[in-house]
Design a protein around this motif. Structure first.
Motif, short mmCIF file in Angstrom:
data_model
loop_
_atom_site.label_atom_id
_atom_site.label_comp_id
_atom_site.label_asym_id
_atom_site.label_seq_id
_atom_site.Cartn_x
_atom_site.Cartn_y
_atom_site.Cartn_z
N HIS A 7 33.51 51.66 45.46
CA HIS A 7 34.33 52.53 44.59
C HIS A 7 35.81 52.27 44.82
O HIS A 7 36.23 51.93 45.93
CB HIS A 7 34.03 54.00 44.90
N LEU A 8 36.61 52.49 43.77
CA LEU A 8 38.06 52.32 43.86
C LEU A 8 38.74 53.24 42.87
O LEU A 8 38.38 53.26 41.68
CB LEU A 8 38.43 50.87 43.57
N ASP A 9 39.75 53.96 43.33
CA ASP A 9 40.57 54.79 42.45
C ASP A 9 41.54 53.86 41.73
O ASP A 9 42.38 53.23 42.35
CB ASP A 9 41.33 55.83 43.27
N ALA A 10 41.38 53.74 40.41
CA ALA A 10 42.23 52.84 39.63
C ALA A 10 42.51 53.39 38.25
O ALA A 10 42.62 52.65 37.27
CB ALA A 10 41.58 51.46 39.54
N LYS A 11 42.66 54.71 38.16
CA LYS A 11 42.92 55.33 36.86
C LYS A 11 44.20 54.78 36.26
O LYS A 11 45.24 54.75 36.90
CB LYS A 11 43.01 56.84 37.01
N GLY A 12 44.11 54.30 35.01
CA GLY A 12 45.28 53.77 34.32
C GLY A 12 45.70 52.39 34.78
O GLY A 12 46.76 51.91 34.40
N LYS A 13 44.88 51.72 35.59
CA LYS A 13 45.23 50.40 36.13
C LYS A 13 44.20 49.36 35.67
O LYS A 13 43.05 49.68 35.41
CB LYS A 13 45.21 50.42 37.66
N CYS A 14 44.63 48.12 35.63
CA CYS A 14 43.71 47.01 35.40
C CYS A 14 43.00 46.72 36.72
O CYS A 14 43.56 46.92 37.80
CB CYS A 14 44.47 45.75 34.99
N VAL A 15 41.76 46.24 36.63
CA VAL A 15 41.01 45.92 37.84
C VAL A 15 40.55 44.47 37.83
O VAL A 15 40.30 43.89 36.78
CB VAL A 15 39.80 46.86 38.05
N ASP A 16 40.45 43.91 39.02
CA ASP A 16 39.82 42.61 39.26
C ASP A 16 38.49 42.96 39.93
O ASP A 16 38.46 43.82 40.82
CB ASP A 16 40.65 41.75 40.21
N TRP A 17 37.42 42.33 39.55
CA TRP A 17 36.12 42.68 40.11
C TRP A 17 35.15 41.51 39.99
O TRP A 17 35.36 40.60 39.20
CB TRP A 17 35.54 43.91 39.41
N GLY A 18 34.10 41.54 40.81
CA GLY A 18 33.14 40.46 40.75
C GLY A 18 32.01 40.66 41.73
O GLY A 18 31.90 41.70 42.39
N GLY A 19 31.18 39.63 41.80
CA GLY A 19 30.04 39.69 42.68
C GLY A 19 29.48 38.32 42.97
O GLY A 19 29.94 37.31 42.42
N GLU A 20 28.48 38.31 43.83
CA GLU A 20 27.88 37.06 44.27
C GLU A 20 26.41 37.29 44.57
O GLU A 20 26.04 38.34 45.09
CB GLU A 20 28.60 36.59 45.55
N ILE A 21 25.59 36.31 44.21
CA ILE A 21 24.18 36.31 44.60
C ILE A 21 23.84 34.91 45.07
O ILE A 21 23.93 33.95 44.29
CB ILE A 21 23.24 36.73 43.45
N ASP A 22 23.48 34.80 46.33
CA ASP A 22 22.99 33.54 46.91
C ASP A 22 23.93 32.37 46.65
O ASP A 22 23.51 31.29 46.26
CB ASP A 22 21.59 33.25 46.36
N GLY A 23 25.24 32.60 46.83
CA GLY A 23 26.23 31.54 46.69
C GLY A 23 26.78 31.34 45.29
O GLY A 23 27.70 30.56 45.09
N TYR A 24 26.25 32.04 44.29
CA TYR A 24 26.76 31.95 42.93
C TYR A 24 27.72 33.11 42.71
O TYR A 24 27.31 34.27 42.73
CB TYR A 24 25.63 31.98 41.91
N VAL A 25 28.99 32.80 42.49
CA VAL A 25 30.06 33.79 42.43
C VAL A 25 30.59 33.90 41.00
O VAL A 25 30.81 32.89 40.33
CB VAL A 25 31.22 33.39 43.37
N VAL A 26 30.78 35.15 40.54
CA VAL A 26 31.41 35.40 39.25
C VAL A 26 32.47 36.48 39.44
O VAL A 26 32.36 37.32 40.33
CB VAL A 26 30.38 35.85 38.18
N ALA A 27 33.51 36.44 38.59
CA ALA A 27 34.58 37.42 38.70
C ALA A 27 35.33 37.53 37.39
O ALA A 27 35.34 36.61 36.58
CB ALA A 27 35.55 37.04 39.82
N ARG A 28 35.96 38.68 37.21
CA ARG A 28 36.86 38.91 36.08
C ARG A 28 38.15 39.48 36.65
O ARG A 28 38.13 40.26 37.60
CB ARG A 28 36.26 39.92 35.09
N TYR A 29 39.25 39.12 36.02
CA TYR A 29 40.55 39.56 36.50
C TYR A 29 41.31 40.26 35.38
O TYR A 29 41.24 39.87 34.22
CB TYR A 29 41.36 38.35 37.01
N LYS A 30 42.05 41.29 35.79
CA LYS A 30 42.91 42.05 34.88
C LYS A 30 42.13 42.54 33.66
O LYS A 30 42.48 42.26 32.53
CB LYS A 30 44.13 41.23 34.47
N THR A 31 41.04 43.28 33.92
CA THR A 31 40.23 43.81 32.83
C THR A 31 40.17 45.32 32.89
O THR A 31 40.60 45.94 33.87
CB THR A 31 38.78 43.28 32.89
#
Length: 152
Positions: A118-142
């Motif tokens: 969890h992250l308090d980010a009201k009114g802010k853009c977030v960078d976020w992502g995840g990984e499963i078994d070495g496969y990494v995905v992410a999104r930035y400024k969404t």
């Protein structure tokens, strides 16, 4: 006479090959595994969180971003397509856009999912992502929310 024998042998081989292909196509020769069902968000972040975005990890699972309007908090969960089998390395992370100090994360060996983080980010853009078994995905400024105007 030799020519007739060769023709019969070749025809028999062709018939045998066609029979094998037909058996495989009909599904009598081999079993084919069904594709894994896609992961679904099931309120892993808790009450009041609604899914607002997702990011697939091909053939492995999905990273979900959820938001709670009442608290202004975001949440990330990385879910595997299946919760059976051996634990795999799974991770989830979130931060306010380009604010490394705000980063919240969880990584480890899990059979079903990582998180919630969890992250308090009201009114802010977030960078976020995840990984499963070495496969990494992410999104930035969404998912950039605007602060609601205050009542006068």
């Amino acid at each position: 006479m030799k020519r007739a024998v060769r023709t019969r042998v070749a025809a028999a081989a062709l018939l045998a090959a066609a029979t094998s292909v037909t058996a495989l196509v009909a599904g009598t020769g081999t079993a084919v595994a069904a594709p894994a069902p896609a992961a679904a968000y099931n309120q892993e972040c808790g009450a009041g969180y609604k899914q607002v975005n997702q990011l697939p990890i091909p053939d492995r699972g999905t990273v979900f971003l959820a938001y709670n309007a009442a608290t202004g908090k975001n949440c990330v969960v990385t879910k595997r397509n299946t919760s059976t089998g051996s634990p795999l390395w799974v991770g989830s992370w979130i931060q306010r856009n380009a604010e490394l100090k705000s980063k919240q994360e969880q990584y480890g060996f899990f059979t079903s999912y990582s998180g919630p983080v969890h992250l308090d980010a009201k009114g802010k853009c977030v960078d976020w992502g995840g990984e499963i078994d070495g496969y990494v995905v992410a999104r930035y400024k969404t998912n950039c929310g605007a602060l609601a105007p205050t009542a006068r």
